[in-house]
Design a protein around this motif. Structure first.
Motif, PDB file in Angstrom:
ATOM      1  N   UNK A 160     -30.010   4.782  77.149  1.00  0.00           N
ATOM      2  CA  UNK A 160     -29.851   3.523  77.873  1.00  0.00           C
ATOM      3  C   UNK A 160     -29.303   2.494  76.889  1.00  0.00           C
ATOM      4  N   UNK A 161     -28.109   1.995  77.190  1.00  0.00           N
ATOM      5  CA  UNK A 161     -27.407   1.064  76.308  1.00  0.00           C
ATOM      6  C   UNK A 161     -27.297  -0.294  76.988  1.00  0.00           C
ATOM      7  N   UNK A 162     -27.566  -1.350  76.246  1.00  0.00           N
ATOM      8  CA  UNK A 162     -27.439  -2.713  76.764  1.00  0.00           C
ATOM      9  C   UNK A 162     -26.076  -3.265  76.364  1.00  0.00           C
ATOM     10  N   UNK A 163     -25.224  -3.493  77.364  1.00  0.00           N
ATOM     11  CA  UNK A 163     -23.884  -4.007  77.122  1.00  0.00           C
ATOM     12  C   UNK A 163     -23.804  -5.535  77.219  1.00  0.00           C
ATOM     13  N   UNK A 164     -24.925  -6.162  77.585  1.00  0.00           N
ATOM     14  CA  UNK A 164     -25.000  -7.625  77.707  1.00  0.00           C
ATOM     15  C   UNK A 164     -24.066  -8.182  78.784  1.00  0.00           C
ATOM     16  N   UNK A 165     -23.649  -7.317  79.692  1.00  0.00           N
ATOM     17  CA  UNK A 165     -22.856  -7.747  80.847  1.00  0.00           C
ATOM     18  C   UNK A 165     -23.341  -6.966  82.059  1.00  0.00           C
ATOM     19  N   UNK A 166     -22.818  -7.299  83.217  1.00  0.00           N
ATOM     20  CA  UNK A 166     -23.221  -6.634  84.448  1.00  0.00           C
ATOM     21  C   UNK A 166     -23.026  -5.118  84.324  1.00  0.00           C
ATOM     22  N   UNK A 167     -24.113  -4.357  84.487  1.00  0.00           N
ATOM     23  CA  UNK A 167     -24.032  -2.914  84.371  1.00  0.00           C
ATOM     24  C   UNK A 167     -23.079  -2.287  85.373  1.00  0.00           C
ATOM     25  N   UNK A 168     -22.921  -2.917  86.525  1.00  0.00           N
ATOM     26  CA  UNK A 168     -21.995  -2.390  87.525  1.00  0.00           C
ATOM     27  C   UNK A 168     -20.552  -2.454  87.035  1.00  0.00           C
ATOM     28  N   UNK A 169     -20.243  -3.445  86.204  1.00  0.00           N
ATOM     29  CA  UNK A 169     -18.896  -3.577  85.666  1.00  0.00           C
ATOM     30  C   UNK A 169     -18.586  -2.418  84.711  1.00  0.00           C
ATOM     31  N   UNK A 170     -19.562  -2.072  83.874  1.00  0.00           N
ATOM     32  CA  UNK A 170     -19.410  -0.926  82.972  1.00  0.00           C
ATOM     33  C   UNK A 170     -19.250   0.352  83.789  1.00  0.00           C
ATOM     34  N   UNK A 171     -20.122   0.504  84.766  1.00  0.00           N
ATOM     35  CA  UNK A 171     -20.087   1.678  85.636  1.00  0.00           C
ATOM     36  C   UNK A 171     -18.721   1.842  86.298  1.00  0.00           C
ATOM     37  N   UNK A 172     -18.195   0.765  86.869  1.00  0.00           N
ATOM     38  CA  UNK A 172     -16.938   0.835  87.606  1.00  0.00           C
ATOM     39  C   UNK A 172     -15.766   1.166  86.693  1.00  0.00           C
ATOM     40  N   UNK A 173     -15.739   0.561  85.509  1.00  0.00           N
ATOM     41  CA  UNK A 173     -14.647   0.834  84.567  1.00  0.00           C
ATOM     42  C   UNK A 173     -14.634   2.307  84.183  1.00  0.00           C
ATOM     43  N   UNK A 174     -15.795   2.837  83.831  1.00  0.00           N
ATOM     44  CA  UNK A 174     -15.867   4.234  83.417  1.00  0.00           C
ATOM     45  C   UNK A 174     -15.582   5.180  84.579  1.00  0.00           C
ATOM     46  N   UNK A 175     -16.005   4.778  85.774  1.00  0.00           N
ATOM     47  CA  UNK A 175     -15.746   5.597  86.960  1.00  0.00           C
ATOM     48  C   UNK A 175     -14.249   5.784  87.157  1.00  0.00           C
TER      49      UNK A 175
END
Length: 363
Positions: free
Chosen positions: A306-321
């Motif tokens: 579990x990594x804390x990106x300090x931004x909306x987790x959905x944004x990380x999820x969508x980019x990687x998706x």
């Protein structure tokens, strides 16, 4: 229709996106799924061999006692057969326990964030929830959980290693906790990721079920054994607990193929050891990356991080998706600025870390 009122506020369990759906949505040829903590190395060759041994007839119900698997598990764990309960995955046993002990007027204590099915089943049964926030380091706040116990408490859930943080309960802390829980309260120790643990101050939980008569340990073949599709889990407890739970277990709840293949998989502990070693190497790839990029993370005793990106987790999820990597947004797991990523093969880890590096560079 007169549905249970508590069902109206619940949503079904949301699994990670499927590979086929992502391929279709983004017109991608290759997808790497790192969202559901599955074993990237598959299952043992012995399990594959067992799959080729077809049951005599698909028209015949499974062995309701799961005799062969039960015998092999008992020998492997060095317990008696009547100390085991089998389930359609360990989450089925969570459901059985909830059905047997929770009701309106009772309450149950659990850490939060933790595995969602403790909460989900408690709500269905109409029990009151006592959710105790994790400590800042991601560990269970055992003192606060003890303080929450009252006359109506029937179950305490401990997830160690915990999902989604990957943290665990140290041996001395667990022993001190168990010694203070009243005998009439069932303590459920969920060890879905037990085989991945390398911490030196972990504990022999099966042995603890002999000392603490109110303890049940849950494990699964879905994670390191790589048999998630076949849905086999089990619980270990003293015979009195097992006997009380059995009437709440539906008949034939472990399918024939699952029983056959899980029994075969137990014979290949070399495969388990290899997967464990590769997983630690993979985790180190993530640790090194996080250190290089000043990302906070929880040191993990599991096959995910579990990594804390300090931004909306959905944004990380969508980019990687969109790059072909399915991970799990922390937003749905109680960590809104994080993402939970399953440890894959070396190449898969390098790929997703490369995509994360691009994401960070473009912000």
């Amino acid at each position: 229709m007169r549905w249970k009122e508590q069902l109206l506020s619940l949503t079904p369990y949301q699994p990670g996106k499927s590979i086929d759906s992502v391929k279709k949505q983004f017109n991608l040829d290759k997808i790497i799924k790192l969202a559901s903590n599955e074993n990237p190395f598959g299952c043992s060759p012995l399990a594959h061999e067992a799959l080729q041994t077809n049951p005599n007839s698909l028209a015949i119900y499974p062995d309701g006692y799961a005799t062969r698997l039960r015998e092999k598990l008992a020998a492997f764990l060095q317990v008696r057969e009547n100390e085991l309960i089998l389930g359609n995955g360990s989450d089925n046993i969570i459901q059985i326990i909830s059905r047997a002990l929770l009701h309106p007027g009772a309450n149950t204590i659990m850490a939060t964030p933790s595995f969602s099915q403790y909460r989900h089943n408690a709500i269905i049964e109409g029990a009151k929830l006592k959710e105790i926030s994790l400590l800042a380091n991601g560990e269970h706040d055992l003192e606060a959980m003890l303080a929450a116990i009252d006359e109506q408490t029937n179950i305490i859930w401990l997830c160690s290693p915990n999902n989604p943080t990957g943290t665990y309960i140290q041996k001395q802390k667990l022993l001190g906790f168990l010694a203070q829980v009243p005998d009439h309260i069932l303590v459920v120790l969920d060890e879905a990721y037990f085989e991945y643990v390398v911490a030196e101050d972990y504990y022999q939980s099966v042995e603890l079920t002999r000392k603490y008569q109110n303890l049940i340990v849950l494990r699964t073949f879905s994670k390191i054994y790589g048999l998630a599709a076949l849905r086999v889990g089990y619980g270990v407890a003293n015979p009195q607990i097992i006997k009380a739970l059995e009437p709440a277990r539906e008949p034939f709840n472990v399918n024939t193929l699952g029983q056959m293949v899980a029994a075969a998989a137990l014979d290949d502990q070399e495969f388990i050891t290899t997967c464990k070693e590769k997983n630690r190497q993979g985790l180190q790839q993530f640790y090194d990356f996080c250190e290089q990029h000043s990302l906070n993370y929880y040191p993990s005793q599991t096959n995910f991080i579990l990594i804390d990106f300090k931004i909306d987790g959905d944004e990380v999820f969508q980019y990687l998706l969109e790059k072909g990597y399915i991970v799990r947004s922390g937003k749905a797991l109680g960590f809104p600025t994080g993402a939970r990523i399953t440890v894959g093969s070396y190449e898969e880890n390098e790929g997703v870390l490369g995509a994360i590096k691009e994401f960070l560079a473009n912000r």
